[in-house]
Design a protein around this motif. Structure first.
Motif, PDB file in Angstrom:
ATOM      1  N   VAL A 152      10.911  70.981  46.249  1.00 21.42           N
ATOM      2  CA  VAL A 152      11.491  70.922  44.907  1.00 21.42           C
ATOM      3  C   VAL A 152      10.457  71.387  43.894  1.00 21.42           C
ATOM      4  CG1 VAL A 152      12.356  69.371  43.113  1.00 21.42           C
ATOM      5  CG2 VAL A 152      13.144  69.117  45.479  1.00 21.42           C
ATOM      6  N   GLY A 153      10.885  72.328  43.060  1.00 21.02           N
ATOM      7  CA  GLY A 153       9.980  72.862  42.045  1.00 21.02           C
ATOM      8  C   GLY A 153      10.143  74.363  41.957  1.00 21.02           C
ATOM      9  N   VAL A 154       9.230  74.971  41.238  1.00 18.07           N
ATOM     10  CA  VAL A 154       9.268  76.425  41.046  1.00 18.07           C
ATOM     11  C   VAL A 154       8.063  77.041  41.723  1.00 18.07           C
ATOM     12  CG1 VAL A 154       9.508  78.275  39.363  1.00 18.07           C
ATOM     13  CG2 VAL A 154      10.347  75.984  38.811  1.00 18.07           C
ATOM     14  N   TRP A 155       8.304  78.167  42.349  1.00 20.07           N
ATOM     15  CA  TRP A 155       7.268  78.804  43.164  1.00 20.07           C
ATOM     16  C   TRP A 155       7.219  80.295  42.852  1.00 20.07           C
ATOM     17  CZ3 TRP A 155       4.733  75.589  46.797  1.00 20.07           C
ATOM     18  CH2 TRP A 155       5.338  74.330  47.002  1.00 20.07           C
ATOM     19  N   SER A 156       6.013  80.822  42.850  1.00 19.01           N
ATOM     20  CA  SER A 156       5.850  82.281  42.792  1.00 19.01           C
ATOM     21  C   SER A 156       5.547  82.748  44.206  1.00 19.01           C
ATOM     22  CB  SER A 156       4.717  82.672  41.833  1.00 19.01           C
ATOM     23  OG  SER A 156       3.474  82.201  42.310  1.00 19.01           O
ATOM     24  N   ASP A 180      19.063  68.804  43.321  1.00 16.02           N
ATOM     25  CA  ASP A 180      20.469  68.699  43.765  1.00 16.02           C
ATOM     26  C   ASP A 180      20.800  69.702  44.875  1.00 16.02           C
ATOM     27  OD1 ASP A 180      21.991  70.614  40.988  1.00 16.02           O
ATOM     28  OD2 ASP A 180      20.405  71.074  42.451  1.00 16.02           O
ATOM     29  N   GLY A 181      19.819  70.446  45.324  1.00 13.64           N
ATOM     30  CA  GLY A 181      20.036  71.392  46.418  1.00 13.64           C
ATOM     31  C   GLY A 181      20.309  72.810  45.959  1.00 13.64           C
ATOM     32  N   ILE A 193      21.433  81.446  44.277  1.00 17.38           N
ATOM     33  CA  ILE A 193      21.688  81.797  45.676  1.00 17.38           C
ATOM     34  C   ILE A 193      22.168  80.535  46.391  1.00 17.38           C
ATOM     35  CG2 ILE A 193      20.077  83.739  45.700  1.00 17.38           C
ATOM     36  CD1 ILE A 193      18.014  81.956  47.010  1.00 17.38           C
ATOM     37  N   SER A 194      22.105  80.522  47.687  1.00 15.87           N
ATOM     38  CA  SER A 194      22.704  79.412  48.437  1.00 15.87           C
ATOM     39  C   SER A 194      21.962  78.100  48.185  1.00 15.87           C
ATOM     40  CB  SER A 194      22.679  79.723  49.931  1.00 15.87           C
ATOM     41  OG  SER A 194      21.393  79.442  50.452  1.00 15.87           O
ATOM     42  N   GLN A 195      22.589  77.019  48.566  1.00 16.00           N
ATOM     43  CA  GLN A 195      21.928  75.716  48.557  1.00 16.00           C
ATOM     44  C   GLN A 195      20.766  75.745  49.542  1.00 16.00           C
ATOM     45  OE1 GLN A 195      23.234  72.375  47.306  1.00 16.00           O
ATOM     46  NE2 GLN A 195      24.319  73.617  45.815  1.00 16.00           N
TER      47      GLN A 195
END
Lengths: 185, 228
Positions: free
Chosen positions: B29-33, B54-55, B72-74
């Protein structure tokens, strides 16, 4: 020094010679069925008493000297043994292969190759002779001929550990590493 | 020379162990580069991934003028594996959450490759109203300062063994390589040389206020000449 030799090579030669020594027969307490056959041949040729195992002490002791790393003694005794009567082709081929190994250990490669070639002419199924000559060619840095003899030895007995070592030495001598790197970003 | 290599092997071992023991399972969970690489160099990409609690998942492709979040997808997490799918590119992604950072493999039934990510502290605002988005703030340019070459293992030459390795890692603003992770390794003979080369490599520094940078490096080990 024109040629180089290291501990691995010494081990190769010792093991090769040790195995050749088995073919030359040992004192009477050690006897194989193959030795019995050779003994029978000698009896037919000599027409005298049955010779068991230790029928040529010079060849036997010569091979043992080489096992111990006493190459000059081993060569001298083996040459004496070859002059004695009753040496059949099988024993002669093995003794010549031993001489090849001994001279190679002393880095006298021309003599080594000559004796291995003589051994092969008597018995071209002796993988040790091909292997020893391969090693002698390696000493000369003739890697192409070394590789050819190695392949013949392998076709006779691919499981021999000594061949793996010579194979490795040829790879070390002939293969050039090339490494490519790239960042993926 | 052998002593030197033994010392280097010890340093690499510490380099590895330090990451291993300090490492807990990755929380996606979080933001990634992220960087994405494939068998074909043309497929290499830089992107942002946003995994919500929330997926839901969003992806933003970098390197274009119009960078925006696309759903995009869960994403799903089962045991130590995480997966999601990008229907636009047709790629399915899998991550091993025991890795030192977020990353793993992708495939699209034709090609395959790997991906590797560095965490971002905050979610970048890509909306047009926020002003122009600067890619370097989330993925600073990676410029090699020194790229060390690995040695070719003697045993590999002995046995005429060729191979390859793909190591992914993070680069700090000071230019140091940390948290190396093998995504591909054809033979364990090449592990130590590849890691040793990475350890001795360095990148040019950037602003310390900017985040760590994800990257991968491929090593190909080949032997020229006749082999026996």
């Amino acid at each position: 020094m024109l040629y180089r030799q290291d501990a691995i090579v010494q081990t190769v030669l010792v093991i090769l010679t040790m195995l050749a020594a088995l073919a030359l027969g040992r004192p009477a307490f050690a006897q194989s069925s193959l030795d019995n056959l050779r003994a029978a041949d000698s009896q037919r040729e000599a027409g005298s008493t049955t010779v068991l195992g230790n029928d040529n002490q010079f060849l036997s002791v010569g091979s043992q000297a080489m096992l111990a790393g006493r190459w000059e003694d081993g060569i001298r005794l083996t040459l004496l043994g070859l002059e004695r009567p009753g040496v059949n082709d099988y024993m002669r081929a093995a003794a010549l292969a031993n001489l090849c190994g001994g001279y190679a250990a002393l880095e006298q490669v021309d003599l080594a190759i000559d004796y291995c070639t003589q051994s092969i002419e008597l018995n071209d199924r002796n993988w040790r002779a091909w292997s020893n000559r391969s090693y002698a060619y390696w000493l000369m840095r003739d890697y192409e001929l070394a590789g050819e003899d190695l392949e013949v030895a392998a076709s006779i007995n691919d499981r021999a550990r000594q061949l793996g070592r010579i194979r490795g030495m040829l790879n070390e001598a002939g293969l050039v590493p090339r490494i490519t790197m790239e960042d993926r970003q | 020379m052998n002593t030197r290599r033994a010392g280097l092997a010890a340093c690499v071992g510490v380099f590895l162990l330090a990451g291993t023991f300090a490492h807990a399972r990755i929380e996606p969970v979080g933001v990634w580069s992220c960087v994405l690489y494939g068998q074909d160099r043309e497929t290499d990409e830089r992107m942002l991934l946003d995994f919500r609690p929330d997926g839901s998942t969003r992806l933003a492709r970098l390197g274009s003028q119009d960078t925006q979040w696309v759903p995009i997808s869960q994403w799903e997490s089962k045991r130590r594996q995480m997966s999601f799918h990008d229907s636009r590119s047709g790629r399915s992604f899998q991550a091993d959450l025991d890795y030192l950072s977020l990353g793993g493999v992708w495939d699209d039934s034709v090609f395959t490759g790997g991906w590797w990510c560095a965490p971002l502290d905050e979610r970048p605002d890509l909306s047009p109203s926020s002003g122009s988005f600067k890619e370097y703030t989330v993925m600073p340019p990676l410029v090699v300062d020194s790229m060390a070459s690995p040695w070719y293992p003697r045993r590999a030459i002995w046995t005429a063994t060729e191979g390859y390795a793909v190591v992914c890692f993070l680069v700090t603003p000071e230019g140091f390589v940390i948290d190396p992770q093998f995504l591909e390794l054809s033979d364990s003979l090449f592990e130590l040389p590849a890691l040793g080369a990475l350890q001795r490599s360095h990148y040019k520094r950037w602003d310390e206020s900017l985040p760590n940078r994800a990257a991968c490096r491929t090593f190909e080990f080949n032997l020229d000449g006749k082999r026996y």
